[in-house]
Scaffold this motif. Structure first.
Motif, short mmCIF file in Angstrom:
data_model
loop_
_atom_site.label_atom_id
_atom_site.label_comp_id
_atom_site.label_asym_id
_atom_site.label_seq_id
_atom_site.Cartn_x
_atom_site.Cartn_y
_atom_site.Cartn_z
N THR A 151 -2.35 -0.52 -8.98
CA THR A 151 -3.74 -0.40 -9.21
C THR A 151 -4.03 0.90 -8.20
N GLY A 152 -5.36 1.12 -8.22
CA GLY A 152 -5.64 2.34 -7.25
C GLY A 152 -7.22 2.51 -7.59
N ILE A 196 -6.82 -2.40 2.90
CA ILE A 196 -6.81 -3.32 1.94
C ILE A 196 -7.29 -4.69 2.61
N ALA A 214 0.97 -1.18 -0.09
CA ALA A 214 -0.10 -0.01 -0.09
C ALA A 214 0.82 1.12 0.10
N ASN A 241 -11.38 -2.79 -8.61
CA ASN A 241 -9.96 -2.81 -9.30
C ASN A 241 -8.86 -3.54 -8.54
N LEU A 242 -9.05 -3.90 -6.99
CA LEU A 242 -8.21 -4.56 -6.41
C LEU A 242 -8.57 -6.29 -6.80
N THR A 262 -4.58 1.82 5.83
CA THR A 262 -5.14 1.27 4.38
C THR A 262 -6.32 0.34 4.96
N GLY A 321 -12.79 0.95 -6.00
CA GLY A 321 -11.48 0.32 -5.46
C GLY A 321 -11.72 -1.33 -5.17
N PHE A 366 -7.59 5.57 -3.17
CA PHE A 366 -7.90 4.19 -2.86
C PHE A 366 -8.23 4.22 -1.27
N ASP A 367 -7.27 4.82 -0.56
CA ASP A 367 -7.12 4.75 0.90
C ASP A 367 -7.70 6.16 1.72
N THR A 380 -0.81 -0.79 -4.68
CA THR A 380 -1.84 0.17 -4.52
C THR A 380 -1.30 1.86 -4.68
#
Lengths: 175, 175, 175, 175
Positions: free
Chosen positions: B106-107, B30, B7, B122-123, B28, B119, B12-13, B79
């Motif tokens: 990715t983001g 994630i 991350a 994309n993840l 994050t 997000g 994204f975050d 990310t």
């Protein structure tokens, strides 16, 4: 790289009917999901059926097979109920679907319409896998991919896993 | 197949700070996202930094490169903010990151914490691509993947695209 | 101004069980909802039961009545399934609950856990009404409040409405 | 019982602009929120302005006052940024708005568009209060209501509270 997403129903597309408190289908949410994901991939969406996979029978699977065989796209995602996803993957694999196409089945444990669904993640994974895996039939769930002849849903865990070695040898009885 | 997700921050975050009305970083998301996606893939998450990519400088990219080089995992997702994602991909590709690893950046266009984010999709895509693409450095956005030396963010559309042919020939100036 | 919220179940608190695809109850979401709403009102939450109102019987209503009679708070919200909410309001009103308390029943058409629920709005309305209406028993749904002897759920519309004049005169048969 | 909701902006209606990463206004979400809440109350929505309350000046408040004075509805909700909500309530109260109307200001700490907002709860509370409180000017936040001359935002807590006794005596300086 043209991708065809075939919607067949499953938890993925279930909705809550507020008038009678039941879960049922209206239309697929795939286009909304692709839009939310800002997808610019070359994708067409076809609704084949809207069924709970527990109610799917072999003529439903024949119909899915026929749609795969007739599709001109080399990359196919099938959204499907998780309860019989392994069974349909097996049905397709046995009949040589995937001989010149990459076919990826995916679904969801929680309906997309319920907000905190795994569906968007799973659709993303499937879109990644379908563009890069070699021809064949796969299940994409839980961030992983599985070959059609080596996958089952562990209904206690609510997750997909490989067959055990023994199960694999006798895999027709094991999923 | 072990995957490392690094991350680095980005939209994204980002989170909304309700006390002062600004967008900022805490931790994050994630792990929450993998949990929502019912991921069972073999993934570890490392936070390298929490930065808006507009504020990233070359020493930040050196740090990311060093984390890639030192990672024992062959499958790496980074990310990253979208505004300079192509630049970081280029930085890594030029320095031979990806020679024996598959690295996917990715983001997101919308923070995950805001509910209707791209997000999670994309993840998912990144997790699909990182397990199946050959060694190299890629950007995974908009349901597609791009090679590090052939991608830019179209800031008018808010989407990623290949460089034009001419741009590609002179690609160091073009992203 | 102390408020007691009594949870009795209903769609409001239903959840999706991803292992078997059914809707069922775990715990009430009321505290989460108050927290999301940044409520600083003086509220205590008591779970009386977790039932679909279609399964409620008179001994359930006796229990709710007894909790109201024994509550020291003058302001009581009862979260309740919508299908029999009018019936419970009537049961309480007929037995003089609300003679020195303001009792407001509310619920939801969509489970709170499903993201796009009316529950948070309804809970807000109920918190507004319960602090300001005179003693009595009321239903708060659809942004409105109704007296216990003049309300029914229109099951075709999925919304609450006053009884018609004629119905009102014979209201014991009409909800 | 006709209710007029006047939208003036504030965090309530802010949106994330994914192209430049800023927070800004498009249109009010009030109608969407009423629809999500299955509201059947007799409500009309008017957009007066779309402003961050930190940027509101006295001519903006004059405009709001004029809309209140000219409204034929006896029940008015004003959605407003929280940072200067107490100030606008004070402005209106001082000028005798609320002499024959119930006017309730509300807002949100988190934008409605961000999914986990307090806005829907606050709108519900305001709809409850506005139908039942006597004529006057009020702030409805945190599940509570406050009189215009006895409220301030505690910016450390991000919540509304009564003025202290001393502050109340000198209340023009204290919010």
């Amino acid at each position: 790289m043209a991708i065809c997403i075939m919607a067949t129903g499953g938890t993925f597309d279930k909705e809550y009917n507020e008038l009678d408190g039941t879960l049922s289908f209206k239309e697929t949410h795939i286009k909304d999901m692709l839009s939310l994901g800002r997808s610019k991939a070359d994708i067409i969406v076809r609704t084949i059926m809207m069924k709970d996979s527990l109610e799917m029978q072999d003529f439903d699977r024949e119909l899915i097979l026929s749609h795969c065989n007739n599709a001109k796209e080399k990359h196919i995602i099938i959204t499907h109920g998780t309860d019989r996803m392994s069974e349909t993957a097996h049905f397709l694999g046995k009949r040589n679907a995937g001989k010149d196409q990459t076919i990826v089945l995916t679904g969801a444990m929680i309906p997309y319409a319920f907000g905190s669904s795994d569906g968007l993640f799973n659709l993303g994974c499937a879109i990644g896998f379908v563009q890069t895996l070699p021809f064949g039939v796969y299940v994409a769930m839980n961030g992983r991919y599985f070959h059609w002849n080596n996958v089952r849903k562990n209904i206690t865990l609510g997750a997909f896993e490989e067959l055990t070695q023994t199960a694999q040898e006798n895999n027709e009885e094991s999923f």
